[in-house]
Design a protein around this motif. Sequence first.
Motif, PDB file in Angstrom:
ATOM      1  N   ASN A 189      13.841 -27.380  61.114  1.00  7.71           N
ATOM      2  CA  ASN A 189      14.347 -28.535  61.849  1.00  7.71           C
ATOM      3  C   ASN A 189      15.152 -29.485  60.978  1.00  7.71           C
ATOM      4  OD1 ASN A 189      13.206 -27.861  64.395  1.00  7.71           O
ATOM      5  ND2 ASN A 189      11.202 -28.519  63.670  1.00  7.71           N
ATOM      6  N   ARG A 190      15.345 -29.127  59.718  1.00  9.05           N
ATOM      7  CA  ARG A 190      16.114 -29.973  58.813  1.00  9.05           C
ATOM      8  C   ARG A 190      17.569 -29.514  58.769  1.00  9.05           C
ATOM      9  NH1 ARG A 190      13.102 -33.167  55.110  1.00  9.05           N
ATOM     10  NH2 ARG A 190      10.855 -32.973  55.466  1.00  9.05           N
ATOM     11  N   ASP A 191      18.443 -30.455  58.502  1.00  7.21           N
ATOM     12  CA  ASP A 191      19.872 -30.148  58.423  1.00  7.21           C
ATOM     13  C   ASP A 191      20.140 -29.122  57.322  1.00  7.21           C
ATOM     14  OD1 ASP A 191      20.320 -32.010  60.390  1.00  7.21           O
ATOM     15  OD2 ASP A 191      20.874 -33.627  59.015  1.00  7.21           O
ATOM     16  N   GLY A 192      20.947 -28.152  57.648  1.00  5.63           N
ATOM     17  CA  GLY A 192      21.377 -27.192  56.636  1.00  5.63           C
ATOM     18  C   GLY A 192      20.551 -25.927  56.545  1.00  5.63           C
ATOM     19  N   PHE A 193      19.334 -25.911  57.137  1.00  3.32           N
ATOM     20  CA  PHE A 193      18.483 -24.732  56.970  1.00  3.32           C
ATOM     21  C   PHE A 193      19.046 -23.532  57.727  1.00  3.32           C
ATOM     22  CE2 PHE A 193      14.724 -22.061  57.763  1.00  3.32           C
ATOM     23  CZ  PHE A 193      14.295 -21.902  56.457  1.00  3.32           C
ATOM     24  N   SER A 194      19.480 -23.750  58.960  1.00  4.73           N
ATOM     25  CA  SER A 194      20.061 -22.646  59.736  1.00  4.73           C
ATOM     26  C   SER A 194      21.310 -22.111  59.053  1.00  4.73           C
ATOM     27  CB  SER A 194      20.403 -23.120  61.156  1.00  4.73           C
ATOM     28  OG  SER A 194      19.233 -23.440  61.868  1.00  4.73           O
ATOM     29  N   ALA A 195      22.106 -23.024  58.498  1.00  4.62           N
ATOM     30  CA  ALA A 195      23.321 -22.604  57.792  1.00  4.62           C
ATOM     31  C   ALA A 195      22.976 -21.765  56.566  1.00  4.62           C
ATOM     32  CB  ALA A 195      24.137 -23.825  57.382  1.00  4.62           C
TER      33      ALA A 195
END
Length: 290
Positions: A189-195
């Motif tokens: 749920n943190r920014d950048g993890f999916s990327a």
Amino acid sequence: MCSVVPSQVHEVLKNVVKGDIENFEVVIHDANKKGDGFLGDMVFITLKNKQSEEVFDLVVKQAFTKQTVRDTNPIRQVFMNEIYFYTKVWTRLNKFQERIPVQFQFHKLPKYFTSISEEVSEKLVLENLKLQKFEVHNKKIPLGKQYYELIFREYGKFHALSFAYKSFYPEEYVNLAKGLLDIYLDFINRDGFSAAIKSVNDTVMDFLQPGLDDAVIEKFRPYIENYVELFKNSIDCNAKYSVITHGDCWSNNMMFKYSVSKTVILKFSISNISFFKFPLRIDTIMYYMR
């Protein structure tokens, strides 16, 4: 080397020697290199009793305290998981495995001494494996087959131990697992993890050659198209064969010992560890070793 004990680790060292730290000579070795720890620093210390031959070779792992860093990373959760593992999970599993032959037991962990759970002061004190000639594999050099065989064999022992305990004591296992925080749920749920996951998948695809690796590409394609959903499902899985796993399988969390004959001995170094409840599937297994 020096003998000045950093103030932030003095109290935890007193816990190791039961308060009589003044009876010990303190030698501080080089700290870990920048980038070796993503969620904290490590200080390597040797304590030598001035009256006896008692020696403690230690590594003190301490969480980053800078608030901006803690705001962007689940530092406390990760440290609390590792503390819980050593004080609760491993204590229970290690006692349980005493009933099986030693050759089937899992002991690929550094010795745990003590820890501190206070907010913004989280610390663990473990055995320093470096002084036993264990070393971290260079992350820029791909692991060979021999390494993977060692890793999978030892992880297999750990997963089997967890699964056996679950089979014999299902209620106790459920209660034990409840104490582990779901770090990946926080990460995703943190920014950048999916990327970051997409970047890894893209790297894999770059190495696969159309016309030569078509079968592999087709097998891998669902992970490219649905990687976020698949990742979430693996975290949430409560299948029949689920076990407690390491949760952070990469070279910095493994240490290898090379003999004169070039034989490799593997040992798990629990570093920045996150424990999760995963199904026993090859695409979700994660490992640590001795």
